[in-house]
Design an enzyme around this catalytic site. Structure first.
Site, short mmCIF file in Angstrom:
data_model
loop_
_atom_site.label_atom_id
_atom_site.label_comp_id
_atom_site.label_asym_id
_atom_site.label_seq_id
_atom_site.Cartn_x
_atom_site.Cartn_y
_atom_site.Cartn_z
N THR A 120 5.02 -1.52 -0.49
CA THR A 120 4.86 -0.77 -1.73
C THR A 120 4.32 -1.63 -2.86
O THR A 120 4.57 -2.85 -2.91
CB THR A 120 6.23 -0.19 -2.17
OG1 THR A 120 6.10 0.38 -3.47
CG2 THR A 120 7.30 -1.27 -2.24
N TYR A 144 14.54 -1.38 -4.88
CA TYR A 144 13.59 -0.82 -3.92
C TYR A 144 12.46 -1.81 -3.66
O TYR A 144 12.17 -2.17 -2.52
CB TYR A 144 13.04 0.50 -4.45
CG TYR A 144 11.86 1.02 -3.67
CD1 TYR A 144 12.00 1.39 -2.34
CD2 TYR A 144 10.59 1.12 -4.25
CE1 TYR A 144 10.91 1.86 -1.60
CE2 TYR A 144 9.51 1.58 -3.54
CZ TYR A 144 9.66 1.94 -2.21
OH TYR A 144 8.59 2.39 -1.48
#
Length: 331
Positions: A120, A144
């Protein structure tokens, strides 16, 4: 004739189900491992084999790898809601980092030679400049992003110690749905803007919150690089071909289009698609939201023959909207 067998984790989820389609369409045999906590068995193409299991279940994962002669893993399973990662960081380090360690260990034990990881742009945190290159500083601002960066580090270390290579694809903002209507984003409570906007356009939501109107962007709202999920899935298949062709090399690549759209531009595109104006409610900024997050995609274009086929905001919105209407018909 099959190219061989690959294992796709999280293949019943949003991005994973599109990767299943792309891999099958490209001639791979596919085994999906998914615990169906957030995914759906109906989202898995019937040409694939579905194994309902957690990726930390070594017996189930290694059994599937050996039974099907798996030569590569595409790893999508994990948790993806950024605010939740802040409130429940241990969930993210368990689901994204610890579970990935188990999966990588299973791959090594079963002599799987290739590994593609769903990473990501959150690994960059708030970038110093945009577009963002792969060698930009990595300073994740939430669990995250850090959980994904830790998995990237594990893959680099494992590839140095074992006969396995990897591609880590750092996604920007994934949106849209399969143009043939075979899959789309189906998870309840999704937080991605285009998904939220088409839910509002089809009556599932009463309005769309716009978080921040004082960013250093042309209209004051945050700018993001939106990539069509089917283009992203195709990038994974091309990355797999590269890993197979060059087994001594690994790659970390941004997956984006290299240009961005603001929140208001996205909402305007949804309005155009429906001829209805979505109610916008201005809210304060969310902590850590950068003004703009856009990929420098020169590296992926140089490494792969992949070229975006759906780089058009109106097309992305149209596919997302068509899928949302399909979900509404299913009830």
């Amino acid at each position: 004739m099959s190219k061989g067998s690959i294992l796709i984790t999280g293949g019943a989820g949003y991005i994973g189900s599109h990767a299943v389609l792309a891999a099958l369409d490209a001639g791979w045999d596919v085994v999906v491992v998914d615990n169906l906590v957030t995914g759906f068995d109906w989202a898995v193409d019937p040409r694939a084999t579905l194994v309902r299991a957690n990726i930390e279940d070594d017996a189930a994962v290694r059994g599937a790898m050996r039974e099907h002669g798996v030569i590569a893993v595409m790893h999508f399973a994990g948790s993806v809601v950024v605010p939740e990662s802040v409130s429940d960081p241990l969930k993210y380090y368990r689901n994204n980092t610890t579970a990935s360690r188990s999966l990588i260990e299973s791959a090594v034990a079963c002599e799987v030679r290739h590994f593609i990881f769903s990473s990501t742009a959150a690994t960059y945190g708030i970038p110093d400049s945009v577009p963002v290159r792969e060698d930009a500083p990595k300073h994740p601002i939430n669990p995250y992003g850090m959980s994904k960066l830790m998995t990237e580090a594990m893959l680099a270390d494992v590839a140095a110690a074992h006969p396995i290579n990897y591609a880590a694809l750092r996604y920007f903002n994934v949106a849209g749905a399969d143009p043939e209507g075979r899959s789309g984003q189906s998870t309840a409570g999704a937080t991605h803007l285009i998904k939220v906007a088409v839910e509002a356009a089809t009556g599932k939501r009463g309005h769309v919150d716009v978080f921040g109107s004082d960013f250093a962007t042309p209209d004051g709202t945050g700018v993001r690089d939106y990539i069509h999920v089917s283009d992203l899935a195709d990038a994974h298949v091309h990355a797999l071909d590269l890993l197979v062709a060059e087994p001594a090399k690994s790659h970390t690549l941004n997956a984006g289009y290299g240009r961005g759209y603001s929140v208001l531009e996205v909402l305007d595109a949804v309005d155009r698609a429906t001829n209805v104006t979505i109610e916008r409610r201005l809210q304060g900024r969310r902590a850590g939201d950068p003004d703009a997050l856009i990929a420098d995609n020169a590296a992926i274009l140089a490494a792969l023959p992949w070229r975006p086929q759906r780089d058009d905001l109106d097309a992305i919105v149209a596919d997302a909207l068509a899928w949302e209407r399909t979900l509404a018909e299913r009830g």
